[in-house]
Design a protein around this motif. Structure first.
Motif, PDB file in Angstrom:
ATOM      1  N   MET A   1      -1.746 -19.410  -5.086  1.00 34.30           N
ATOM      2  CA  MET A   1      -1.348 -18.392  -4.290  1.00 34.30           C
ATOM      3  C   MET A   1      -2.383 -17.570  -4.013  1.00 34.30           C
ATOM      4  O   MET A   1      -3.532 -17.522  -4.647  1.00 34.30           O
ATOM      5  CB  MET A   1      -0.353 -17.329  -5.187  1.00 34.30           C
ATOM      6  CG  MET A   1       0.923 -18.096  -5.483  1.00 34.30           C
ATOM      7  SD  MET A   1       2.170 -16.749  -5.714  1.00 34.30           S
ATOM      8  CE  MET A   1       2.549 -16.121  -4.003  1.00 34.30           C
TER       9      MET A   1
ATOM     10  N   ARG B   1       6.831 -13.332  -9.913  1.00 35.29           N
ATOM     11  CA  ARG B   1       5.591 -13.263  -9.426  1.00 35.29           C
ATOM     12  C   ARG B   1       5.038 -11.707  -9.572  1.00 35.29           C
ATOM     13  O   ARG B   1       5.950 -10.557  -9.646  1.00 35.29           O
ATOM     14  CB  ARG B   1       5.708 -13.395  -7.906  1.00 35.29           C
ATOM     15  CG  ARG B   1       4.195 -12.918  -7.183  1.00 35.29           C
ATOM     16  CD  ARG B   1       4.288 -13.170  -5.699  1.00 35.29           C
ATOM     17  NE  ARG B   1       5.008 -12.149  -5.278  1.00 35.29           N
ATOM     18  CZ  ARG B   1       5.593 -12.238  -3.924  1.00 35.29           C
ATOM     19  NH1 ARG B   1       5.734 -13.205  -3.181  1.00 35.29           N
ATOM     20  NH2 ARG B   1       6.088 -10.941  -3.401  1.00 35.29           N
TER      21      ARG B   1
ATOM     22  N   TRP C   1      11.718 -13.732  -1.626  1.00 30.97           N
ATOM     23  CA  TRP C   1      11.195 -12.897  -2.578  1.00 30.97           C
ATOM     24  C   TRP C   1      12.085 -11.465  -2.545  1.00 30.97           C
ATOM     25  O   TRP C   1      12.463 -11.175  -1.364  1.00 30.97           O
ATOM     26  CB  TRP C   1      10.084 -12.574  -2.807  1.00 30.97           C
ATOM     27  CG  TRP C   1       8.981 -13.987  -3.076  1.00 30.97           C
ATOM     28  CD1 TRP C   1       8.645 -14.778  -2.451  1.00 30.97           C
ATOM     29  CD2 TRP C   1       8.673 -14.337  -4.401  1.00 30.97           C
ATOM     30  NE1 TRP C   1       7.819 -15.879  -3.057  1.00 30.97           N
ATOM     31  CE2 TRP C   1       7.989 -15.354  -4.323  1.00 30.97           C
ATOM     32  CE3 TRP C   1       8.945 -13.804  -5.829  1.00 30.97           C
ATOM     33  CZ2 TRP C   1       7.788 -16.024  -5.625  1.00 30.97           C
ATOM     34  CZ3 TRP C   1       8.369 -14.567  -6.927  1.00 30.97           C
ATOM     35  CH2 TRP C   1       7.820 -15.754  -6.853  1.00 30.97           C
TER      36      TRP C   1
ATOM     37  N   ASP D   1       2.406  -8.690  -8.228  1.00 28.65           N
ATOM     38  CA  ASP D   1       1.829  -8.589  -7.151  1.00 28.65           C
ATOM     39  C   ASP D   1       1.489  -7.171  -7.091  1.00 28.65           C
ATOM     40  O   ASP D   1       1.685  -6.152  -7.795  1.00 28.65           O
ATOM     41  CB  ASP D   1       2.525  -8.926  -5.779  1.00 28.65           C
ATOM     42  CG  ASP D   1       3.847  -8.529  -5.811  1.00 28.65           C
ATOM     43  OD1 ASP D   1       4.165  -7.338  -6.309  1.00 28.65           O
ATOM     44  OD2 ASP D   1       4.605  -9.319  -5.257  1.00 28.65           O
TER      45      ASP D   1
ATOM     46  N   ASN E   1       0.354  -6.552   0.996  1.00 31.05           N
ATOM     47  CA  ASN E   1       0.517  -7.101  -0.435  1.00 31.05           C
ATOM     48  C   ASN E   1      -0.654  -7.904  -0.663  1.00 31.05           C
ATOM     49  O   ASN E   1      -0.978  -8.905   0.125  1.00 31.05           O
ATOM     50  CB  ASN E   1       1.842  -7.699  -0.514  1.00 31.05           C
ATOM     51  CG  ASN E   1       2.463  -7.883  -2.004  1.00 31.05           C
ATOM     52  OD1 ASN E   1       1.667  -7.929  -2.871  1.00 31.05           O
ATOM     53  ND2 ASN E   1       3.722  -7.763  -2.272  1.00 31.05           N
ATOM     54  N   ARG E   2      -1.154  -7.951  -1.889  1.00 32.39           N
ATOM     55  CA  ARG E   2      -2.147  -8.962  -2.603  1.00 32.39           C
ATOM     56  C   ARG E   2      -1.882  -9.055  -3.992  1.00 32.39           C
ATOM     57  O   ARG E   2      -1.046  -8.464  -4.462  1.00 32.39           O
ATOM     58  CB  ARG E   2      -3.403  -8.585  -2.064  1.00 32.39           C
ATOM     59  CG  ARG E   2      -3.964  -7.136  -2.718  1.00 32.39           C
ATOM     60  CD  ARG E   2      -5.221  -6.539  -2.190  1.00 32.39           C
ATOM     61  NE  ARG E   2      -5.006  -5.953  -0.994  1.00 32.39           N
ATOM     62  CZ  ARG E   2      -5.719  -5.533  -0.042  1.00 32.39           C
ATOM     63  NH1 ARG E   2      -7.079  -5.807  -0.443  1.00 32.39           N
ATOM     64  NH2 ARG E   2      -5.465  -5.052   1.155  1.00 32.39           N
TER      65      ARG E   2
ATOM     66  N   THR F   1       4.843 -12.798   1.524  1.00 36.16           N
ATOM     67  CA  THR F   1       5.061 -11.508   1.229  1.00 36.16           C
ATOM     68  C   THR F   1       5.131 -10.818   2.774  1.00 36.16           C
ATOM     69  O   THR F   1       4.546 -11.450   3.569  1.00 36.16           O
ATOM     70  CB  THR F   1       3.878 -10.732   0.497  1.00 36.16           C
ATOM     71  OG1 THR F   1       2.645 -10.886   1.258  1.00 36.16           O
ATOM     72  CG2 THR F   1       3.470 -11.763  -0.814  1.00 36.16           C
TER      73      THR F   1
ATOM     74  N   CYS G   1      -1.188 -11.681  -5.672  1.00 34.29           N
ATOM     75  CA  CYS G   1       0.118 -12.511  -6.091  1.00 34.29           C
ATOM     76  C   CYS G   1      -0.210 -13.430  -7.234  1.00 34.29           C
ATOM     77  O   CYS G   1      -1.367 -14.193  -6.912  1.00 34.29           O
ATOM     78  CB  CYS G   1       0.547 -13.118  -4.973  1.00 34.29           C
ATOM     79  SG  CYS G   1       1.110 -11.954  -3.702  1.00 34.29           S
TER      80      CYS G   1
ATOM     81  N   GLY H   1       0.346 -12.258   1.072  1.00 37.45           N
ATOM     82  CA  GLY H   1       0.391 -13.406   0.146  1.00 37.45           C
ATOM     83  C   GLY H   1       0.465 -14.678   0.689  1.00 37.45           C
ATOM     84  O   GLY H   1       1.501 -14.744   1.492  1.00 37.45           O
TER      85      GLY H   1
END
Length: 312
Positions: A109, A158, A182, A160, A142-143, A138, A145, A120
């Protein structure tokens, strides 16, 4: 037993363990940092985040027999550069790979940046020779992950950090039946819960399963003199059966930038982990980037991390 924050994670005297000069000359690599790590068939395989002189990003496997001396492979991991979505959403950068083993599959990831912000992304491999691209998993913004290494109630889980800006962010959790779709996102660690990281917090290494819960070595950031951000490492403990519950949290960091290779580089005052290796004796090698420039390693143990979670 009480530990000072500087010796919860003890730095390797040979740091940094990888620099840009260790990679093949033809690629002109100048930075290597924030690399994922896994132990595979008796070898340590580090998935390095590398940048060349033009700041083109690569993921590059380096191998080691002892977890300290690493040799990069001749070439980086091929990326799906012909994929239309990859071209669109990873046009600027790829970074911060984390490697999680679930069953006989290893999942990579990582973050990807474009004019549309950060997303992600997911790849997988069974042999670290051939990688399968699964796409972006994602929405934008978002980062950090990180996958847990097992399912909960038949769902992948997960950590994140969504909806982040350069100086703000909290740690969230989400769930998936298939690693692609997700939902059930929930904030489980607001930055206000971490007294030494009031700017942002996010996942770091893949969580470690213990009989007391899941140890999570995370990163926390505070601002100094308004504009200067300082990245540190902390640890918390998630409930063994419900990872959305954080049952213990270190009240002080376990690693703070103090060495020259952590204080000076393209981003000053940074220690940032994307992976660790737990040995059979309970010792842990924590791999971390120094100042967004070099790759380093430090040593701790499961018992030390559990102990600092218990400190008032």
């Amino acid at each position: 037993m009480r530990f000072h924050n500087y010796n919860v994670v003890e730095r390797y005297e040979g740091n940094p363990i990888l620099t840009g000069k260790d990679f093949p000359d033809a690629y002109h690599i100048i930075h290597v940092f924030n690399s994922g790590i896994i132990k595979y068939r008796g070898k340590y395989l580090m998935v390095c985040r590398c940048e060349d002189a033009g700041l083109k990003a690569y993921f590059w496997i380096a191998e080691s027999d002892d977890g300290l001396i690493f040799t990069p492979r001749p070439k980086p991991i091929p990326m799906p550069e012909q994929d239309a979505d990859y071209q669109k959403y990873a046009e600027i950068n790829i970074y911060d790979p984390r490697v999680t083993q679930i069953g006989d599959t290893y999942y990579l990831m990582h973050a990807a940046h474009s004019r549309y912000d950060c997303r992600g992304a997911l790849q997988s491999t069974k042999d670290f020779e051939t990688f399968t691209w699964h796409g972006f998993v994602t929405d934008a913004g978002n980062r950090n992950c990180v996958l847990f290494p097992e399912k909960f109630n038949d769902l992948y889980v997960r950590l994140d950090r969504p909806l982040t800006t350069w100086d703000s962010g909290d740690m969230w959790i989400s769930y998936s039946p298939d690693l692609i779709h997700w939902g059930r996102g929930d904030c489980i660690m607001p930055k206000s819960d971490v007294p030494w990281a009031w700017s942002k917090v996010g996942a770091g290494a893949v969580p470690i399963k213990t009989d007391q819960g899941w140890l999570n070595i995370f990163h926390g950031v505070r601002s100094q003199a308004k504009a200067h951000l300082i990245y540190q490492l902390g640890v918390c403990l998630h409930d063994l059966n419900d990872p959305s519950k954080i049952i213990k949290l270190s009240r002080k960091p376990i690693l703070t930038p103090t060495m020259d290779y952590e204080l000076h580089g393209q981003t000053p005052s940074v220690v940032f982990t994307a992976g660790c290796v737990v040995e059979d004796d309970g010792s842990i090698k924590v791999y971390y980037g120094g100042a967004d420039t070099v790759q380093c390693v430090g040593f701790t143990t499961i018992d030390r991390l559990l102990a600092i979670c218990d400190e008032p």
